[in-house]
Design a protein around this motif. Structure first.
Motif, mmCIF file in Angstrom:
data_model
loop_
_atom_site.group_PDB
_atom_site.id
_atom_site.type_symbol
_atom_site.label_atom_id
_atom_site.label_comp_id
_atom_site.label_asym_id
_atom_site.label_seq_id
_atom_site.Cartn_x
_atom_site.Cartn_y
_atom_site.Cartn_z
ATOM 1 N N ASN A 195 0.871 -1.181 0.000
ATOM 2 C CA ASN A 195 0.000 0.000 0.000
ATOM 3 C C ASN A 195 0.908 1.232 0.000
ATOM 4 O OD1 ASN A 195 0.761 0.639 2.645
ATOM 5 N ND2 ASN A 195 -1.181 0.051 3.553
ATOM 6 N N GLN A 196 0.357 2.401 0.244
ATOM 7 C CA GLN A 196 1.158 3.627 0.176
ATOM 8 C C GLN A 196 2.244 3.691 1.243
ATOM 9 O OE1 GLN A 196 -1.614 6.868 0.391
ATOM 10 N NE2 GLN A 196 -2.061 6.799 -1.799
ATOM 11 N N HIS A 197 2.056 2.986 2.344
ATOM 12 C CA HIS A 197 2.961 3.136 3.482
ATOM 13 C C HIS A 197 3.702 1.865 3.875
ATOM 14 C CE1 HIS A 197 0.878 6.941 4.008
ATOM 15 N NE2 HIS A 197 -0.265 6.282 3.997
ATOM 16 N N GLU A 198 3.328 0.752 3.314
ATOM 17 C CA GLU A 198 3.812 -0.512 3.849
ATOM 18 C C GLU A 198 3.963 -1.551 2.750
ATOM 19 O OE1 GLU A 198 2.440 -3.342 7.600
ATOM 20 O OE2 GLU A 198 1.177 -1.688 6.971
ATOM 21 N N ILE A 199 4.909 -2.471 2.950
ATOM 22 C CA ILE A 199 5.082 -3.632 2.078
ATOM 23 C C ILE A 199 5.123 -4.864 2.966
ATOM 24 C CG2 ILE A 199 6.607 -4.865 0.490
ATOM 25 C CD1 ILE A 199 7.649 -2.151 -0.440
ATOM 26 N N ILE A 200 4.299 -5.843 2.633
ATOM 27 C CA ILE A 200 4.367 -7.142 3.299
ATOM 28 C C ILE A 200 4.961 -8.098 2.269
ATOM 29 C CG2 ILE A 200 3.095 -9.005 4.416
ATOM 30 C CD1 ILE A 200 0.926 -6.909 5.116
ATOM 31 N N PRO A 201 6.246 -8.413 2.414
ATOM 32 C CA PRO A 201 6.914 -9.215 1.387
ATOM 33 C C PRO A 201 6.552 -10.691 1.460
ATOM 34 C CG PRO A 201 8.446 -8.709 3.143
ATOM 35 C CD PRO A 201 7.154 -7.999 3.477
ATOM 36 N N ASP A 202 6.474 -11.284 0.299
ATOM 37 C CA ASP A 202 6.341 -12.737 0.166
ATOM 38 C C ASP A 202 7.766 -13.275 0.164
ATOM 39 O OD1 ASP A 202 6.071 -15.363 -0.683
ATOM 40 O OD2 ASP A 202 5.190 -14.859 -2.618
ATOM 41 N N GLU A 203 8.145 -13.991 1.187
ATOM 42 C CA GLU A 203 9.517 -14.458 1.300
ATOM 43 C C GLU A 203 9.731 -15.845 0.710
ATOM 44 O OE1 GLU A 203 10.817 -13.889 5.306
ATOM 45 O OE2 GLU A 203 10.416 -11.736 5.229
ATOM 46 N N VAL A 204 8.641 -16.488 0.254
ATOM 47 C CA VAL A 204 8.752 -17.832 -0.307
ATOM 48 C C VAL A 204 8.633 -17.801 -1.832
ATOM 49 C CG1 VAL A 204 7.743 -20.137 -0.334
ATOM 50 C CG2 VAL A 204 7.833 -18.846 1.802
ATOM 51 N N GLY A 205 7.595 -17.177 -2.332
ATOM 52 C CA GLY A 205 7.377 -17.102 -3.771
ATOM 53 C C GLY A 205 6.846 -18.397 -4.359
ATOM 54 N N VAL A 206 6.706 -18.395 -5.677
ATOM 55 C CA VAL A 206 6.206 -19.561 -6.406
ATOM 56 C C VAL A 206 6.993 -19.724 -7.704
ATOM 57 C CG1 VAL A 206 3.844 -19.432 -5.505
ATOM 58 C CG2 VAL A 206 4.423 -18.228 -7.609
ATOM 59 N N GLU A 207 7.013 -20.938 -8.205
ATOM 60 C CA GLU A 207 7.593 -21.230 -9.518
ATOM 61 C C GLU A 207 6.448 -21.328 -10.513
ATOM 62 O OE1 GLU A 207 10.887 -21.876 -10.483
ATOM 63 O OE2 GLU A 207 11.524 -21.256 -8.496
ATOM 64 N N VAL A 208 6.545 -20.578 -11.599
ATOM 65 C CA VAL A 208 5.527 -20.609 -12.653
ATOM 66 C C VAL A 208 6.218 -20.675 -14.004
ATOM 67 C CG1 VAL A 208 3.748 -19.397 -11.325
ATOM 68 C CG2 VAL A 208 5.380 -18.089 -12.688
ATOM 69 N N LEU A 209 5.457 -21.110 -15.009
ATOM 70 C CA LEU A 209 6.034 -21.191 -16.350
ATOM 71 C C LEU A 209 5.975 -19.871 -17.102
ATOM 72 C CD1 LEU A 209 4.813 -24.711 -17.490
ATOM 73 C CD2 LEU A 209 7.087 -24.020 -16.718
ATOM 74 N N ASP A 210 5.025 -18.997 -16.713
ATOM 75 C CA ASP A 210 4.915 -17.718 -17.415
ATOM 76 C C ASP A 210 4.135 -16.718 -16.568
ATOM 77 O OD1 ASP A 210 2.204 -18.484 -17.707
ATOM 78 O OD2 ASP A 210 2.508 -19.170 -19.747
ATOM 79 N N LEU A 211 4.130 -15.468 -17.031
ATOM 80 C CA LEU A 211 3.450 -14.404 -16.306
ATOM 81 C C LEU A 211 1.948 -14.661 -16.232
ATOM 82 C CD1 LEU A 211 3.455 -11.709 -14.847
ATOM 83 C CD2 LEU A 211 3.425 -10.576 -17.075
ATOM 84 N N GLU A 212 1.377 -15.245 -17.262
ATOM 85 C CA GLU A 212 -0.061 -15.530 -17.253
ATOM 86 C C GLU A 212 -0.428 -16.436 -16.069
ATOM 87 O OE1 GLU A 212 -3.408 -17.719 -20.049
ATOM 88 O OE2 GLU A 212 -1.655 -16.830 -21.009
ATOM 89 N N ARG A 213 0.378 -17.454 -15.830
ATOM 90 C CA ARG A 213 0.104 -18.356 -14.704
ATOM 91 C C ARG A 213 0.307 -17.629 -13.369
ATOM 92 N NH1 ARG A 213 -3.063 -21.627 -12.299
ATOM 93 N NH2 ARG A 213 -2.040 -23.098 -10.937
ATOM 94 N N ALA A 214 1.307 -16.772 -13.295
ATOM 95 C CA ALA A 214 1.533 -15.993 -12.076
ATOM 96 C C ALA A 214 0.325 -15.110 -11.784
ATOM 97 C CB ALA A 214 2.800 -15.150 -12.211
ATOM 98 N N GLN A 215 -0.247 -14.499 -12.818
ATOM 99 C CA GLN A 215 -1.426 -13.652 -12.641
ATOM 100 C C GLN A 215 -2.630 -14.477 -12.197
ATOM 101 O OE1 GLN A 215 -1.189 -11.796 -16.548
ATOM 102 N NE2 GLN A 215 -0.687 -9.840 -15.596
ATOM 103 N N GLU A 216 -2.778 -15.690 -12.739
ATOM 104 C CA GLU A 216 -3.869 -16.565 -12.308
ATOM 105 C C GLU A 216 -3.747 -16.877 -10.821
ATOM 106 O OE1 GLU A 216 -3.552 -20.014 -14.801
ATOM 107 O OE2 GLU A 216 -4.271 -18.957 -16.584
ATOM 108 N N LEU A 217 -2.542 -17.216 -10.377
ATOM 109 C CA LEU A 217 -2.324 -17.530 -8.957
ATOM 110 C C LEU A 217 -2.534 -16.295 -8.083
ATOM 111 C CD1 LEU A 217 0.794 -19.869 -9.205
ATOM 112 C CD2 LEU A 217 -1.579 -20.526 -8.754
ATOM 113 N N ALA A 218 -2.116 -15.145 -8.582
ATOM 114 C CA ALA A 218 -2.311 -13.904 -7.832
ATOM 115 C C ALA A 218 -3.796 -13.612 -7.652
ATOM 116 C CB ALA A 218 -1.622 -12.742 -8.550
ATOM 117 N N LEU A 219 -4.585 -13.811 -8.693
ATOM 118 C CA LEU A 219 -6.032 -13.575 -8.599
ATOM 119 C C LEU A 219 -6.692 -14.531 -7.614
ATOM 120 C CD1 LEU A 219 -6.875 -12.777 -12.322
ATOM 121 C CD2 LEU A 219 -6.857 -11.179 -10.392
ATOM 122 N N LEU A 220 -6.218 -15.779 -7.572
ATOM 123 C CA LEU A 220 -6.743 -16.736 -6.587
ATOM 124 C C LEU A 220 -6.399 -16.277 -5.167
ATOM 125 C CD1 LEU A 220 -5.928 -20.150 -8.308
ATOM 126 C CD2 LEU A 220 -8.195 -19.136 -7.955
ATOM 127 N N ALA A 221 -5.180 -15.798 -4.975
ATOM 128 C CA ALA A 221 -4.782 -15.294 -3.652
ATOM 129 C C ALA A 221 -5.622 -14.085 -3.256
ATOM 130 C CB ALA A 221 -3.293 -14.928 -3.665
#
Length: 90
Positions: free
Chosen positions: A23-49
């Protein structure tokens, strides 16, 4: 057929990305991440989250997620996409 540079590598090797909440004042980092084959799949997972976050906020009758976004970020810190957590009203 001519192959664009880097295309074969992307198709054969997954990329690692992180889903940081920002947000404007804060970042909550994802310290684990995910392995994906492409940006499209990353966006799909982000929308599910984001759906899960919105549901949790509704269950708690909370609006804390307003003004936040989910950034899809590479290990080097490059932001590939940014998705607001606020529901879009049409």
């Amino acid at each position: 057929m001519v192959e664009q540079p880097g295309t074969a590598w992307i198709q054969r090797h997954p990329m690692h990305c992180y889903f940081h909440l920002v947000n404007q004042h804060e970042i909550i980092p994802d310290e684990v991440g995910v392995e994906v084959l492409d940006l499209e799949r990353a966006q799909e997972l982000a929308l599910l989250a984001i759906q899960d976050i919105r549901k949790a906020a509704l269950d708690l009758d909370a609006s804390w997620h307003q003004g936040w976004r989910l950034d899809i970020v590479t290990p080097s810190g490059q932001v590939l996409a940014s998705i607001p957590l606020d529901p879009v009203v049409h």
